[in-house]
Design a protein around this motif. Sequence first.
Motif, PDB file in Angstrom:
ATOM      1  N   TYR A  43     -28.336 129.850  71.298  1.00 12.97           N
ATOM      2  CA  TYR A  43     -29.650 129.486  70.782  1.00 12.97           C
ATOM      3  C   TYR A  43     -30.067 128.125  71.319  1.00 12.97           C
ATOM      4  CZ  TYR A  43     -29.151 133.164  67.233  1.00 12.97           C
ATOM      5  OH  TYR A  43     -29.004 134.360  66.579  1.00 12.97           O
ATOM      6  N   ARG A  44     -31.321 128.012  71.679  1.00 17.27           N
ATOM      7  CA  ARG A  44     -31.861 126.719  72.073  1.00 17.27           C
ATOM      8  C   ARG A  44     -33.127 126.450  71.284  1.00 17.27           C
ATOM      9  NH1 ARG A  44     -32.770 127.414  78.271  1.00 17.27           N
ATOM     10  NH2 ARG A  44     -33.620 129.315  77.368  1.00 17.27           N
ATOM     11  N   PRO A  45     -33.336 125.218  70.832  1.00 16.65           N
ATOM     12  CA  PRO A  45     -34.560 124.927  70.089  1.00 16.65           C
ATOM     13  C   PRO A  45     -35.792 125.132  70.953  1.00 16.65           C
ATOM     14  CG  PRO A  45     -33.327 122.925  70.579  1.00 16.65           C
ATOM     15  CD  PRO A  45     -32.458 124.065  70.982  1.00 16.65           C
ATOM     16  N   VAL A  46     -36.829 125.656  70.349  1.00 10.27           N
ATOM     17  CA  VAL A  46     -38.109 125.843  71.038  1.00 10.27           C
ATOM     18  C   VAL A  46     -39.036 124.746  70.535  1.00 10.27           C
ATOM     19  CG1 VAL A  46     -40.081 127.382  71.385  1.00 10.27           C
ATOM     20  CG2 VAL A  46     -37.766 128.337  71.152  1.00 10.27           C
ATOM     21  N   GLY A  47     -39.356 123.817  71.397  1.00  6.74           N
ATOM     22  CA  GLY A  47     -40.198 122.709  70.997  1.00  6.74           C
ATOM     23  C   GLY A  47     -39.521 121.854  69.952  1.00  6.74           C
TER      24      GLY A  47
END
Lengths: 252, 252, 252
Positions: A137-141
């Motif tokens: 998972y990677r943060p979006v914004g």
Amino acid sequence: MALDRGGWAMPRRSAARLKCSSSATATTYSSSRVSSRSIPSGYRCMPEASWLLPQACWSTGNRSGGVPQPRGCDIPRRRPKQTTMGSYAMSSDERQVQEILAHYVRAADQRNGKAQGSLFTDDATVQIYAKGGSGGYRPVGEPLVGGPAVRYATENFMAPHPEGGASHHTTSDHLIEVDGDRAHINAQFIVFRIRAAARPADGWPEGTFGAQGTVTPIESGYYDTDLRHIDGVWKIVHHRVLLDMPLVLPGA
Amino acid sequence: MALDRGGWAMPRRSAARLKCSSSATATTYSSSRVSSRSIPSGYRCMPEASWLLPQACWSTGNRSGGVPQPRGCDIPRRRPKQTTMGSYAMSSDERQVQEILAHYVRAADQRNGKAQGSLFTDDATVQIYAKGGSGGYRPVGEPLVGGPAVRYATENFMAPHPEGGASHHTTSDHLIEVDGDRAHINAQFIVFRIRAAARPADGWPEGTFGAQGTVTPIESGYYDTDLRHIDGVWKIVHHRVLLDMPLVLPGA
Amino acid sequence: MALDRGGWAMPRRSAARLKCSSSATATTYSSSRVSSRSIPSGYRCMPEASWLLPQACWSTGNRSGGVPQPRGCDIPRRRPKQTTMGSYAMSSDERQVQEILAHYVRAADQRNGKAQGSLFTDDATVQIYAKGGSGGYRPVGEPLVGGPAVRYATENFMAPHPEGGASHHTTSDHLIEVDGDRAHINAQFIVFRIRAAARPADGWPEGTFGAQGTVTPIESGYYDTDLRHIDGVWKIVHHRVLLDMPLVLPGA
């Protein structure tokens, strides 16, 4: 829509200007109540990632005129605790926490910013994470901060439903922990996109039968949410949307 | 099917005549127990709007012969309330109310009219609303009135599953209020249509692997339901099916 | 994967050999801990029937590296019962039972054999039933017996998700009965297959917007499960997967 209701300081004219356009170009804004801190600068017209639908943005609102409105977008009030012997059956903390999420999904589907914002504390954070190809998972914004920002985003950055359109954010298989005035809920979510068929000008063809439209699952993942019990009501303090797939935003 | 069981006054012959045909033409009926008041005159073979599937109507029943039947279509009995110290853990009123809906969806999927009818009071109303193109809900036909009418409609107006067919009415994100002997539940629903693949006469082709069939979401909306606690059991008194899309009935 | 962790006696080499291959050919195995009694001889690489996905089998695992893991695959511990006045709100037995299923679906989706196996007693039985064309359920193969066998099957017989792949086993409309230290839960299930779109080497095309991937319902049915309360924790003793459609296994 409704930006001038409920005590929002922003003038109608300004509000209108801030709504994202159907071409989904970037918008910026400022407001005394939605500080630059609470919505990251450069935040813009967004698709729905569990709460942002991939379409052109807010225009006329989507109030279904007429008869029975599905209830559930009102601000939830905590009923006074009583024993099961009282006139009100005691609702468990787990149920109360679960119902916060039930209000959340209805507010998202109905683009009800006021109801949505009221579920969050003023310093709550909302962060979307998306899975990359490699599985992580990677943060979006950057995170949204605070109920007013959530309200603003719901009213301005969520794509409106087209005519005949609707959505259902559904949750299932909740894991709920309550510890005094703190709670945590983890839930699976599936978002369905609804498109009602339009009645032909000369009526439905001979032999048409049943419900006319499509129901399509379009997004999925987990909600992972922390809550606190404040002044008799459960409020969201951290809300993480763990999306199973990449989320592409214009200009991002 | 089963019209002559459970005390129904209607003779088998008459019952058979009243079932809707596979061409979905209009049927009318009269019965001392299903009065013209309880099912609107002109009511006819209907597709499934949350409980009526868009196909030809009841013929042979769909009892799955053999081994383990999914439980859940029996008439729910309220267990005696006891404290959590007793041998029966206390089931909250909220859970009991939610389980009524859980019985409802199973009875709909299994076309079990007796179980379905038993969930409603004799003067309960059931009304389907459908969204028009403009977003507002409009009532579809007139309400069904009473458990016997619900039973009759389930047995006669709900389309039977074809061979290999099934359905799942699923509900989620319940909002439940209990106030003494009255309760209200609002839930999202998604209906899935199941079509099992038929095993080819000469067996599955080389390399066939896994579950063989399709699962398709076909309808969605909200259930909005009032209940009363009567003689120790929660019964539905008003049931509203708020469908997201137009519902087309033959001859309507 | 993880076969050599957590006390499994099987040597890594042997374990690797036993994993089912991407061509889904039959495998056999023996183990001092997974006796020939607990997994039927001839058991082999299986597709996912509610917990076995129809794809090539386990290879690298699917750990999502990085940030926030959806919680829920840990071994559930029963919190000490306290009144609602205590710091821990009392979780009802019904909720605890329901959460076992919530852990089960997460463990299935995440192919977490250790978490999955821990939900079952050592003599628990797991049996898949599939509907034939005529509507009746028939058992598929013989039952798995015991938590270690469930763990082994999860780790070795469940198809791994491909890159960008995931799944959601969702349950709804639970019917729960608790009687002292015994409980029963019946639930509907729908399994969704998730396939994230891969980001093109030269980036997303101009105009790409929103979540990129597909969410497809692929399996459905009922879980019908018996549990017992043992040493303060609810454990599954009998788990029946009632699949709505035929299940085809290689070599079966």
